[in-house]
Design an enzyme around this catalytic site. Sequence first.
Site, PDB file in Angstrom:
ATOM      1  N   HIS A 277      37.483  12.923   9.837  1.00 42.30           N
ATOM      2  CA  HIS A 277      36.766  14.181  10.003  1.00 42.30           C
ATOM      3  C   HIS A 277      36.922  14.701  11.434  1.00 42.30           C
ATOM      4  CE1 HIS A 277      32.781  16.390  10.522  1.00 42.30           C
ATOM      5  NE2 HIS A 277      33.399  17.071   9.569  1.00 42.30           N
ATOM      6  N   HIS A 319      36.256  23.838  15.493  1.00 47.70           N
ATOM      7  CA  HIS A 319      35.179  23.871  14.517  1.00 47.70           C
ATOM      8  C   HIS A 319      34.292  25.094  14.672  1.00 47.70           C
ATOM      9  CE1 HIS A 319      31.123  22.970  12.939  1.00 47.70           C
ATOM     10  NE2 HIS A 319      31.783  22.380  11.966  1.00 47.70           N
TER      11      HIS A 319
END
Length: 532
Positions: A277, A319
């Site tokens: 991740h 992100h």
Amino acid sequence: MSHLNMFWSSMKREIVCMSREQRRSLLAGLTRPKPLCIAHRGASGHRLENTLEAFELAARLNADMWEIDVQLTADGVCVVSHDDNLNKNAGVDVRIQDVSYERLRAYRLHNGEPVPSVREVIQLARQTGCGLYIELKAEGSGPKVVDLLKEMNFSNVVIGSFKTSRLAELAALHCPYPLSVLVPAGADPFSLAETGCADMIHLCWEKASDTPHELLSDELIAKAQARQLPIVIWHEERANEIARLMRMPVWGICSDLPEMVSAYHPHPDNPIQIVCHRGANTIAPENTLASAELGYRMGAETIELDLNTTADGQLVVIHDDTLDRTTNLNGPVCQRTLAELSLCDAGSWFHPNYRTEEVSAFVTYLALADRYQKSLFVELKAANAGRVMEEVAARNAWSRCFFWSFDFASVDLIQSNYPQARVMRRRQDYPNLAVLLATGTPYVVEYDHLIDDLSEFAQCRASGAKVMVRFFADQLDAAVALIGLKPDMVNIDDPFTFSRAYGIWLKSGYPGIATPCEESQSIQIAGRTQDA
């Protein structure tokens, strides 16, 4: 706890009174699925060599042992440094042998630490469950190291040197720890081992050839086995060389990048793929090439990343929709050009060593995945689905990617308009699996280990979808239980903890898989039979 340390712990009642020969026999007979991982001067490819920081990180990267270099201060204290001079690591022209330990501690290395003492390193090794592979640099350091190991009752250790006289000295003093002779290119390892009374041969041949594994001839290996001399390999960071060495009968491999040697290799009966991740984001800054490469090197199959769009319409990996949290810039990503982002600092917030990391273009990650022959899990944040598909199509990277977005319309568009693209759906977003599958069979269905029904895996697979479990926790027990459920993939933050959990699961006795303990040979020790 490393495999080697678990081995020594299992012998703790007997080990105090063991001789060097008995310890050597145990080490020589120790079997495991792959060679031991020896972090060269700690995780020196990531942190300043021979520092507590480098050793602590090596433990997190699942190294079995740390290779350390021992010098002596003017007042005879054993300290850890490869060079006797502080020029390289502290920028001051000071010789360790010329200053007292107290004075040495006043100097700061480039990472802000003082030169560590061997005592401190032993304490950290005990805390982290790692062993020590000690190279004696300073004349006279051998007996002092042995006395310190005895005082601290630390047994997970091998002592080595290029100087055969230093090893012979310890052998004459009845050193209880295995001795390893370091062998330069061109030298005869067996004559050096005999001269130094060594128990192992450490071949320092990394510069002898572009393919030094070829120097480990069948004849050399057979001769070493006949003389019961385990082989330790030079520090190696070339992926092809490591892959070949891992298949050879060597006891340990040193590396500046220990994640390459300790890499995750699941058993064929439970081949769970790791999805990192935002990359290996507990070790390197999230959504950077450093974290992606680290994940691939440690054995992850897939890197998860997030896409946003720049002012000039370029897809970039970050992100947040703003730059404030993970870069030295601020404001929205969409107000900066790719050129601006390529010059930013996207790593110092995590650690100074990553100050050269930048916000990179999506195409750079596509090239990276292709180079490693691995995959990307692409989450669309502020990114047009059609634009993303154009970049994937331009590089024919369909088989290297699967896609998801909180914007379900984007996922629907990809699935309906680009049949060659693979999408992910989250189980938690649908009332039941049938409703999810009614949208069209996704490539992956992601289950959250805390909230979803994990008994649906067979039903999910029967529909043609793979099972991925989102597991952002770091508890070993929970990870071991999850591994027993045999998902196809795990989406995780810390791949190294998961890899340790996988090793625990294997050793728990999964039916049909021989564990290292089951494969090990029985060895006679002090008149009794023990399992190494």
